[in-house]
Design a protein around this motif. Structure first.
Motif, short mmCIF file in Angstrom:
data_model
loop_
_atom_site.label_atom_id
_atom_site.label_comp_id
_atom_site.label_asym_id
_atom_site.label_seq_id
_atom_site.Cartn_x
_atom_site.Cartn_y
_atom_site.Cartn_z
N PRO A 197 0.82 -1.21 0.00
CA PRO A 197 0.00 0.00 0.00
C PRO A 197 0.85 1.26 0.00
N CYS A 198 0.37 2.27 -0.71
CA CYS A 198 1.08 3.54 -0.80
C CYS A 198 0.05 4.66 -0.80
N PRO A 199 0.31 5.77 -0.11
CA PRO A 199 -0.65 6.88 -0.11
C PRO A 199 -0.92 7.34 -1.54
N GLU A 252 -3.20 15.28 -10.38
CA GLU A 252 -2.31 15.46 -11.53
C GLU A 252 -0.93 14.91 -11.17
N VAL A 253 -0.57 13.78 -11.79
CA VAL A 253 0.67 13.09 -11.44
C VAL A 253 1.88 13.78 -12.06
N LEU A 271 -0.74 14.18 -16.95
CA LEU A 271 -1.06 12.77 -16.67
C LEU A 271 -1.89 12.70 -15.40
N GLN A 272 -3.10 12.18 -15.55
CA GLN A 272 -4.02 12.09 -14.42
C GLN A 272 -3.78 10.83 -13.60
N ARG A 273 -4.05 10.91 -12.32
CA ARG A 273 -3.89 9.78 -11.40
C ARG A 273 -4.72 8.58 -11.88
N GLY A 274 -4.10 7.39 -11.81
CA GLY A 274 -4.80 6.17 -12.20
C GLY A 274 -4.70 5.83 -13.67
N LYS A 322 6.71 18.86 -13.89
CA LYS A 322 6.39 18.99 -12.48
C LYS A 322 5.63 17.75 -12.01
N LEU A 323 6.15 17.11 -10.94
CA LEU A 323 5.45 15.98 -10.35
C LEU A 323 4.40 16.48 -9.38
N GLY A 324 3.30 15.74 -9.29
CA GLY A 324 2.20 16.13 -8.42
C GLY A 324 2.46 15.84 -6.95
N HIS A 325 1.47 16.14 -6.13
CA HIS A 325 1.56 15.97 -4.67
C HIS A 325 1.70 14.50 -4.29
N GLN A 326 2.68 14.19 -3.45
CA GLN A 326 2.93 12.85 -2.90
C GLN A 326 3.18 11.79 -3.98
N VAL A 327 3.70 12.18 -5.12
CA VAL A 327 4.04 11.20 -6.16
C VAL A 327 5.34 10.49 -5.80
#
Length: 402
Positions: free
Chosen positions: A76-78, A83-84, A107-110, A142-147
């Motif tokens: 598991p990962c947060p 936006e990744v 690039l969208q999450r998932g 730019k990488l998104g939050h908590q990537v």
């Protein structure tokens, strides 16, 4: 053959082997029963001894142990931000060679993305850029939050510590997991028994690559970047990886030539072509079919803006004083065109034959006819080699006459 053909062939071989094993075991039981019954009788003693010698000379058939089915899920990962990755006016070049430019993309999450294009177009370069292994020539990324990025490259094996054993290398990054689970992952990638205690320095290149991939799967990453991940995997290990990625809840971006691996995984494509990157909203299978059709159309249709009376421009390569390339003669061009048409017809016939062979292997009961089974498998293998050779020449001619 391909993976589907392998699965059929493997099951047929197992069925034949099981039938032969059952027959041999019945024969052994019959001999042992005869010896037990008549071994002590003087009138039958010689026959009993003869049966025992027959048993000693018998080459025993052994059934391969079935590897336990391995189920694997990513730790598991947060979740990352919505936006990744965000690219603005991104460009990448090496000296005078432009890989791509003016690329804007979010690039969208998932998302599950396959980077596609011909060899040398820059697929791996784009993947390295997304992993920050390579820096952009222009623009921003730019990488998104908590990537949390997990990157598997074709050179990833070089990051392993040579003095570690396989288990030490895996346990170091997954100290929270039970030893049994870590050994299970090692087994999924063909490291069983005492193999897990081998030093990294004695492993082959392919073995090191499998260790590197197993390490990546044990890390809690929510953005995976994979460059040809199935190159050194057998069919079972490949299936373990595929099933794990199918249930993976993070964001995935990969480069792979393994059609059966990519097709069920991805829902988006990025095509690297002619110095640009284009997002596509078609499936991977549709993309491959489209490329084949485009090649055929390009060859069959002359280029209208280059037509010259009495000459076929499709058969000629561009020739300018600055290009330094010599244009083929009309005879050479016609020979290429003739060979291309001939090979295309041959490929159609070979593919039809392969389909018939695959159907026979899948539908007929060949367990009682091992000779026929062996002949069909051998014919199928030789036919696939011919298809691959013809396709390779077909692609070469296509590049010459377009």
């Amino acid at each position: 053959g391909n993976l589907d053909a392998y699965v059929v062939q493997r099951q047929e071989r197992i069925s034949v082997l099981e039938a032969q094993y059952a027959g041999q075991q019945a024969k052994i039981a019959e001999i042992k029963a005869f010896v037990a019954r008549f071994g002590a009788k003087a009138t039958k003693a010689r026959q009993a001894q003869s049966r025992l010698k027959q048993l000693d000379k018998m080459e025993l058939i052994e059934l391969a142990e079935e590897r336990a089915e391995v189920q694997f899920r990513f730790p598991p990962c947060p979740p990352s931000g919505k936006e990744v990755v965000t690219l603005k006016n991104a460009a990448m070049s090496f000296g005078d060679k432009k890989i791509f430019s003016k690329f804007d993309w979010i690039l969208q999450r998932g998302s599950r993305v396959a980077i596609v294009g011909v060899n040398g177009a820059g697929k791996t370069t784009l993947l390295k850029m997304l992993s920050s292994t390579l820096q952009l020539s222009e623009g921003s990324i730019k990488l998104g939050h908590q990537v949390k990025v997990g990157y598997y490259s074709q050179m990833q094996a070089e990051t392993l510590r040579l003095d570690h054993t396989i288990m030490e290398e895996l346990e170091e990054i997954a100290p929270h997991l039970p030893i049994a689970q870590v050994r299970g992952i090692a087994g999924a990638f063909l490291f069983t028994g005492d193999d897990v205690h081998k030093k990294i320095k004695v492993l082959s290149g392919g073995e090191k690559a499998r260790v590197a991939l197993a390490k990546l799967l044990l890390l809690p990453n929510n953005f995976l970047l994979l460059d040809e991940p199935t190159n050194h995997l057998d069919a079972e290990s490949r299936d373990v990886l595929l099933q794990a990625l199918m249930s993976y809840e993070g964001t995935l971006c990969l480069v792979s030539h393994d059609r059966d691996f990519v097709a069920p995984l991805v829902d988006q494509l990025l095509e690297v072509q002619n110095g640009s990157v284009t997002p596509l909203v078609i499936s991977y299978e549709e993309y491959l079919a489209k490329k084949v059709q485009e090649t055929r159309d390009r060859i069959k249709s002359p280029k209208k803006d280059n037509q010259v009376i009495g000459r076929n421009p499709v058969l000629e390569q561009a020739d300018t004083p600055s290009s330094g390339t010599k244009k083929p003669s009309n005879n050479q061009a016609r020979a290429w065109q003739t060979e291309f048409g001939k090979i295309e017809k041959e490929i159609v016939k070979l593919e039809a034959k392969q389909g018939e062979l695959n159907h026979r292997l899948a539908s007929e009961d060949l367990s009682q006819n091992p000779t026929l089974l062996r002949d069909l498998i051998e014919e199928q293998s030789k036919n696939q080699v011919l298809i691959n050779e013809k396709l390779s020449r077909w692609e070469e001619l296509a590049s010459l006459i377009t």
